[in-house]
Design a protein around this motif. Sequence first.
Motif, PDB file in Angstrom:
ATOM      1  N   UNK A   9       0.840  -1.190   0.000  1.00  0.00           N
ATOM      2  CA  UNK A   9       0.000   0.000   0.000  1.00  0.00           C
ATOM      3  C   UNK A   9       0.871   1.235   0.000  1.00  0.00           C
ATOM      4  N   UNK A  10       0.520   2.207  -0.818  1.00  0.00           N
ATOM      5  CA  UNK A  10       1.374   3.384  -1.001  1.00  0.00           C
ATOM      6  C   UNK A  10       1.673   4.093   0.318  1.00  0.00           C
ATOM      7  N   UNK A  11       0.700   4.105   1.224  1.00  0.00           N
ATOM      8  CA  UNK A  11       0.903   4.804   2.497  1.00  0.00           C
ATOM      9  C   UNK A  11       1.914   4.096   3.382  1.00  0.00           C
ATOM     10  N   UNK A  12       2.185   2.837   3.083  1.00  0.00           N
ATOM     11  CA  UNK A  12       3.106   2.056   3.910  1.00  0.00           C
ATOM     12  C   UNK A  12       4.459   1.850   3.238  1.00  0.00           C
ATOM     13  N   UNK A  13       4.731   2.638   2.206  1.00  0.00           N
ATOM     14  CA  UNK A  13       6.058   2.677   1.602  1.00  0.00           C
ATOM     15  C   UNK A  13       6.582   4.097   1.791  1.00  0.00           C
ATOM     16  N   UNK A  14       7.467   4.269   2.749  1.00  0.00           N
ATOM     17  CA  UNK A  14       7.962   5.594   3.114  1.00  0.00           C
ATOM     18  C   UNK A  14       9.163   5.934   2.262  1.00  0.00           C
ATOM     19  N   UNK A  15       9.111   7.120   1.626  1.00  0.00           N
ATOM     20  CA  UNK A  15      10.182   7.517   0.711  1.00  0.00           C
ATOM     21  C   UNK A  15      10.797   8.868   1.047  1.00  0.00           C
ATOM     22  N   UNK A  16      10.038   9.749   1.667  1.00  0.00           N
ATOM     23  CA  UNK A  16      10.539  11.086   1.948  1.00  0.00           C
ATOM     24  C   UNK A  16      11.458  11.077   3.175  1.00  0.00           C
ATOM     25  N   UNK A  17      12.522  11.878   3.132  1.00  0.00           N
ATOM     26  CA  UNK A  17      13.487  11.850   4.246  1.00  0.00           C
ATOM     27  C   UNK A  17      12.863  12.069   5.613  1.00  0.00           C
ATOM     28  N   UNK A  18      11.876  12.938   5.691  1.00  0.00           N
ATOM     29  CA  UNK A  18      11.265  13.178   6.995  1.00  0.00           C
ATOM     30  C   UNK A  18      10.482  11.962   7.494  1.00  0.00           C
ATOM     31  N   UNK A  19      10.057  11.108   6.566  1.00  0.00           N
ATOM     32  CA  UNK A  19       9.331   9.896   6.962  1.00  0.00           C
ATOM     33  C   UNK A  19      10.271   8.732   7.268  1.00  0.00           C
ATOM     34  N   UNK A  20      11.373   8.661   6.545  1.00  0.00           N
ATOM     35  CA  UNK A  20      12.308   7.549   6.755  1.00  0.00           C
ATOM     36  C   UNK A  20      13.293   7.801   7.895  1.00  0.00           C
ATOM     37  N   UNK A  79      18.181   4.873   2.624  1.00  0.00           N
ATOM     38  CA  UNK A  79      17.585   3.705   1.972  1.00  0.00           C
ATOM     39  C   UNK A  79      16.867   4.066   0.682  1.00  0.00           C
ATOM     40  N   UNK A  80      16.618   3.050  -0.113  1.00  0.00           N
ATOM     41  CA  UNK A  80      15.720   3.227  -1.249  1.00  0.00           C
ATOM     42  C   UNK A  80      14.357   3.668  -0.750  1.00  0.00           C
ATOM     43  N   UNK A  81      13.863   3.005   0.296  1.00  0.00           N
ATOM     44  CA  UNK A  81      12.584   3.315   0.929  1.00  0.00           C
ATOM     45  C   UNK A  81      12.491   2.481   2.191  1.00  0.00           C
ATOM     46  N   UNK A  82      11.444   2.728   2.953  1.00  0.00           N
ATOM     47  CA  UNK A  82      11.121   1.910   4.124  1.00  0.00           C
ATOM     48  C   UNK A  82       9.749   1.304   3.900  1.00  0.00           C
TER      49      UNK A  82
END
Length: 460
Positions: free
Chosen positions: A13-24, A39-42
């Motif tokens: 789910x898009x909401x559960x793939x964190x990509x922005x630095x403030x989220x990761x 990371x590539x993403x979380x």
Amino acid sequence: MNDLLSALGRIVGAANLLQQPQDTAPFVTDWRGRYHGAPLAVALPQNTDEVAALVRLCGEHDIGIVPQGGNTSHCGAATPDGSGRQLVIAMRRLDRVRALDSANNSITVDAGCTLAQVQQAASEAGRLFPLSLASEGSCQIGGNLSTNAGGLAVLRFGTMRELALGLEVVLADGSVLHALSGLRKDTSGLDLKQLFIGAEGQLGLITAATLKLFPKPGAHATALLAVDSASAAIACLNALQQAFGDRLTTFEMMSEVCQRLLEKYHPGQVPLFAPWLLLVELSDSGDGAALRDRLLHWLADHHGGDGVLAQNETERQRLWQLREAMSETQKRDGPSIKHDIGVPSSAIPDFIRDCDAALQRAFPGVRVVTFGHAGDGNLHYNVSYTRPGNAQLFDDEAAVNAIVYEQVYRHRGTLAAEHGIGQLKQPWLERYKDPVALALMRSVKQALDPQRLMNPGKWL
């Protein structure tokens, strides 16, 4: 890369793939702040199928996978590198208690359950899950297994290796090992779960576990005892074991330096001071007052020093808070060169004497903060400063480690008793681990993860 990110997002789910630095950001720095990654993403999967799908997709695109539990690693074991080609798979949404079998004294939980969650579920069923750590509110079962965590009750109940009955593991090719057995005895081949306990996510990603439970003790006797030397501490340990057998659940020791730090940051909470303080706890079924009386009579006959015996649960928790606050207290006091070492309990006095002396010769005035699980030989032997002002502390780290680890192995010990290896201790493991053992471990790694995508850059 955008297509890969889109595909990863469709799995969790898009909401559960964190990509922005403030989220990761909460996922890319270790607990001590020593290691940082990009990371590539979380990804935040919710079940084993999603984890397996993520692993298969990463394999197709040659993307490294960094499993992460509560991110409480002291060694950088759950921190990605800076390449942007590693996916952090954080397990916090895998947080179900799948089953609890009171009659079998077992519980099956998702790997993202916190240790406190499991303790609470067991307690509500009248059972005990005995692993106890200062980070139990945030550390997760998958991480506890991956580092073979020990904690405060190993003396009686053992490490996570002894507490695990079965595992569910996503392997590097995305297949799933289904081995969530509640059996105590099974001789139908190799005990494969043992490969993944202590492997720090380098052979597969643990998604669930079946764990041992025990009858919930109704009685505790807890005391804080003063002794004048480490030798006296170990003599006390041996005498208590002789008198109380496996009722002796906990035997912790704290140096006078620890006591002064606790007094500095928790004024008025340390009830007595001595060269060494021992936190001792007995546990059993039955009446707590009777167990306290037994310990009190033993102390009257065998312990000549000062001490405090908790008379109720409130006093018991006050004594425990002193020990559990030690790591956080030292962190508040500033950086330190940490050593999570183990030696035979019988060797603790000689190790402390010899290592303290060797460090003082190399760094006159050095301050060592020593505390830990003396009952099983696991000490946290931390150097808080090497020179006045402490500005050069980490400039001296390699020299300090060389002294400490030389003494550890001279006294038949190990450089990693419960926190694992991660990135921090990799060079030292190469130096001290038996080369045949290392070669065997690397053969297992090659067999299970030929692409070397599971937690790359760590010690295997």
